[in-house]
Motif scaffolding. Structure first.
Motif, PDB file in Angstrom:
ATOM      1  N   GLU A  88       0.810  -1.229   0.000  1.00  0.00           N
ATOM      2  CA  GLU A  88       0.000   0.000   0.000  1.00  0.00           C
ATOM      3  C   GLU A  88       0.840   1.276   0.000  1.00  0.00           C
ATOM      4  O   GLU A  88       0.424   2.279  -0.562  1.00  0.00           O
ATOM      5  CB  GLU A  88      -0.946   0.032   1.226  1.00  0.00           C
ATOM      6  N   CYS A  89       1.992   1.240   0.647  1.00  0.00           N
ATOM      7  CA  CYS A  89       2.765   2.488   0.808  1.00  0.00           C
ATOM      8  C   CYS A  89       4.104   2.452   0.084  1.00  0.00           C
ATOM      9  O   CYS A  89       4.818   3.460   0.077  1.00  0.00           O
ATOM     10  CB  CYS A  89       3.040   2.770   2.289  1.00  0.00           C
ATOM     11  N   GLY A  90       4.477   1.307  -0.488  1.00  0.00           N
ATOM     12  CA  GLY A  90       5.790   1.190  -1.110  1.00  0.00           C
ATOM     13  C   GLY A  90       6.870   1.408  -0.062  1.00  0.00           C
ATOM     14  O   GLY A  90       6.725   1.002   1.091  1.00  0.00           O
ATOM     15  N   THR A  91       7.938   2.119  -0.475  1.00  0.00           N
ATOM     16  CA  THR A  91       9.016   2.367   0.484  1.00  0.00           C
ATOM     17  C   THR A  91       9.053   3.844   0.894  1.00  0.00           C
ATOM     18  O   THR A  91       9.967   4.299   1.566  1.00  0.00           O
ATOM     19  CB  THR A  91      10.382   1.971  -0.126  1.00  0.00           C
ATOM     20  N   GLU A  92       8.026   4.577   0.423  1.00  0.00           N
ATOM     21  CA  GLU A  92       7.972   6.010   0.755  1.00  0.00           C
ATOM     22  C   GLU A  92       7.435   6.210   2.171  1.00  0.00           C
ATOM     23  O   GLU A  92       6.781   5.307   2.727  1.00  0.00           O
ATOM     24  CB  GLU A  92       7.007   6.731  -0.210  1.00  0.00           C
ATOM     25  N   ILE A  93       7.632   7.415   2.703  1.00  0.00           N
ATOM     26  CA  ILE A  93       7.008   7.743   3.987  1.00  0.00           C
ATOM     27  C   ILE A  93       5.496   7.723   3.761  1.00  0.00           C
ATOM     28  O   ILE A  93       4.994   8.338   2.815  1.00  0.00           O
ATOM     29  CB  ILE A  93       7.474   9.138   4.482  1.00  0.00           C
ATOM     30  N   PRO A  94       4.741   6.982   4.590  1.00  0.00           N
ATOM     31  CA  PRO A  94       3.295   6.884   4.356  1.00  0.00           C
ATOM     32  C   PRO A  94       2.623   8.260   4.355  1.00  0.00           C
ATOM     33  O   PRO A  94       3.047   9.158   5.080  1.00  0.00           O
ATOM     34  CB  PRO A  94       2.796   6.055   5.548  1.00  0.00           C
ATOM     35  N   ASN A  95       1.587   8.412   3.518  1.00  0.00           N
ATOM     36  CA  ASN A  95       0.822   9.663   3.530  1.00  0.00           C
ATOM     37  C   ASN A  95      -0.615   9.376   3.957  1.00  0.00           C
ATOM     38  O   ASN A  95      -0.996   8.222   4.147  1.00  0.00           O
ATOM     39  CB  ASN A  95       0.881  10.358   2.160  1.00  0.00           C
ATOM     40  N   SER A  96      -1.407  10.450   4.073  1.00  0.00           N
ATOM     41  CA  SER A  96      -2.759  10.284   4.634  1.00  0.00           C
ATOM     42  C   SER A  96      -3.606   9.345   3.775  1.00  0.00           C
ATOM     43  O   SER A  96      -4.496   8.666   4.286  1.00  0.00           O
ATOM     44  CB  SER A  96      -3.451  11.637   4.772  1.00  0.00           C
ATOM     45  N   GLU A  97      -3.305   9.304   2.470  1.00  0.00           N
ATOM     46  CA  GLU A  97      -4.138   8.468   1.581  1.00  0.00           C
ATOM     47  C   GLU A  97      -3.781   6.985   1.741  1.00  0.00           C
ATOM     48  O   GLU A  97      -4.656   6.156   2.022  1.00  0.00           O
ATOM     49  CB  GLU A  97      -3.903   8.911   0.149  1.00  0.00           C
ATOM     50  N   ASN A  98      -2.487   6.655   1.585  1.00  0.00           N
ATOM     51  CA  ASN A  98      -2.166   5.221   1.630  1.00  0.00           C
ATOM     52  C   ASN A  98      -2.209   4.629   3.042  1.00  0.00           C
ATOM     53  O   ASN A  98      -2.495   3.448   3.204  1.00  0.00           O
ATOM     54  CB  ASN A  98      -0.857   4.891   0.891  1.00  0.00           C
ATOM     55  N   ILE A  99      -2.002   5.468   4.069  1.00  0.00           N
ATOM     56  CA  ILE A  99      -2.027   4.918   5.437  1.00  0.00           C
ATOM     57  C   ILE A  99      -3.441   4.430   5.779  1.00  0.00           C
ATOM     58  O   ILE A  99      -3.631   3.476   6.528  1.00  0.00           O
ATOM     59  CB  ILE A  99      -1.518   5.959   6.483  1.00  0.00           C
ATOM     60  N   SER A 100      -4.460   5.100   5.166  1.00  0.00           N
ATOM     61  CA  SER A 100      -5.845   4.695   5.481  1.00  0.00           C
ATOM     62  C   SER A 100      -6.204   3.374   4.802  1.00  0.00           C
ATOM     63  O   SER A 100      -7.240   2.778   5.105  1.00  0.00           O
ATOM     64  CB  SER A 100      -6.820   5.802   5.089  1.00  0.00           C
ATOM     65  N   LYS A 101      -5.363   2.921   3.870  1.00  0.00           N
ATOM     66  CA  LYS A 101      -5.644   1.640   3.202  1.00  0.00           C
ATOM     67  C   LYS A 101      -5.155   0.446   4.025  1.00  0.00           C
ATOM     68  O   LYS A 101      -5.483  -0.694   3.723  1.00  0.00           O
ATOM     69  CB  LYS A 101      -4.977   1.607   1.825  1.00  0.00           C
ATOM     70  N   LEU A 102      -4.352   0.723   5.046  1.00  0.00           N
ATOM     71  CA  LEU A 102      -3.837  -0.386   5.867  1.00  0.00           C
ATOM     72  C   LEU A 102      -4.969  -0.970   6.715  1.00  0.00           C
ATOM     73  O   LEU A 102      -5.696  -0.239   7.376  1.00  0.00           O
ATOM     74  CB  LEU A 102      -2.704   0.090   6.777  1.00  0.00           C
ATOM     75  N   LYS A 103      -5.119  -2.279   6.660  1.00  0.00           N
ATOM     76  CA  LYS A 103      -6.155  -2.946   7.458  1.00  0.00           C
ATOM     77  C   LYS A 103      -5.525  -3.812   8.552  1.00  0.00           C
ATOM     78  O   LYS A 103      -5.990  -3.830   9.686  1.00  0.00           O
ATOM     79  CB  LYS A 103      -7.026  -3.855   6.552  1.00  0.00           C
ATOM     80  N   LEU A 104      -4.458  -4.549   8.171  1.00  0.00           N
ATOM     81  CA  LEU A 104      -3.859  -5.476   9.140  1.00  0.00           C
ATOM     82  C   LEU A 104      -3.116  -4.725  10.250  1.00  0.00           C
ATOM     83  O   LEU A 104      -3.117  -5.156  11.406  1.00  0.00           O
ATOM     84  CB  LEU A 104      -2.890  -6.444   8.445  1.00  0.00           C
TER      85      LEU A 104
END
Ligand code: HEM
Length: 247
Positions: A88-104
């Motif tokens: 979901e976030c690749g190797t970049e610093i997570p942002n508000s969009e991709n961090i919300s995709k984390l479920k586990l």
């Protein structure tokens, strides 16, 4: 601490820049200023800052410590979470969009809060005579709610209550146990933790960034002794062995 906070407030009040800052302190000073003597005074603002500092710092850092402990001894979950973070976030610093995709990741954090809740009890005082599940409670009585006991009860969480199993949160917190309010880490009701969304966001980012960079395991020096020193923490620290992780 009072002196430091007092100086920060004075600097904000004397600042030539418009407004008093776009953080919580700025909002409190602005509100006090607008209400001309009817709002919080400086001492009350200092007290609020202290409450937020004490309520928000050790709690979140100990949630992170226990999550690292649990992921260190449950490598399968560590790998699963890393896979999700990298997807979901690749190797970049997570942002508000991709961090919300984390479920586990939030599921694992909830499970860590269940097994090693930083705040081990909360209290309520009966505002009137009442009856609680057949037990008469007189007005004024203080009830202590023992969070770790409730969090590990087999009648509520099932036979695997002692196990680290983030999967139990796959359909949300309310459906993880036999009672919808069984997870009491942030308490519930009007006095529940105001910082809970902030704490979860902070923890998701920190865990995601560690997983992106390292695999980790518990050091053989670790001694398991959870201790309640205002918040539940590993009494002898949490030595962890980190290895750089290349995607
Ligand atoms: C994992 C992290 C955290 C946990 C487990 C936690 C837990 C709690 C609990 C159990 C309460 C008591 C609620 C009650 O009695 O009903 C509480 C209150 C509170 N929390 Fe948190 N908290 C966390 C993080 C934070 C953060 C990050 C902040 C602020 C940025 C914060 C600010 C507060 C405040 C201001 C109160 C209310 C205190 C009061 O009413 O006197 N908490 N928290």
């Amino acid at each position: 601490m009072r002196g430091t906070l007092f100086n920060i407030i004075q600097n904000r009040l004397n600042s030539k820049v418009s407004g008093y800052g776009d953080d919580l302190l700025g909002l409190m000073i602005e509100s006090a200023h607008k209400q001309k003597g009817m709002g919080l005074n400086t001492d009350e603002i200092i007290d609020e800052c202290k409450t937020f500092f004490f309520a928000g710092h050790a709690t979140t850092s100990h949630m992170l410590a226990w999550t690292m402990f649990l992921l260190s001894i449950n490598r399968k979950w560590q790998d699963k979470l890393r896979e999700e973070v990298v997807r979901e976030c690749g190797t970049e610093i997570p942002n508000s969009e991709n961090i919300s995709k984390l479920k586990l990741v939030p599921m694992a954090l909830s499970e860590a809060l269940r097994l090693y809740c930083p705040v081990i009890m909360t209290m309520r005082q009966a505002s009137k005579d009442m009856n609680l599940g057949g037990i008469p409670i007189p007005k004024g009585m203080i009830l202590t709610i023992p969070i770790p006991i409730i969090h590990r009860k087999k009648e509520i969480w099932g036979d695997n209550a002692e196990e680290f199993n983030p999967q139990r949160f796959e359909n949300g917190i309310a459906k993880a146990a036999k009672h919808p309010n069984a997870l009491l880490a942030f308490s519930i009701g009007p006095r529940a933790c105001v910082g809970q969304n902030f704490a979860m966001m902070e923890a998701k980012i920190v865990i995601a960034m560690i997983l992106q960079r390292f695999s980790f395991s518990l050091s053989p020096d670790y001694k398991h002794k959870p201790d309640d020193m205002l918040t539940l923490q590993p009494q002898y620290g949490l030595p962890i062995v980190f290895k750089p992780f290349a995607v």
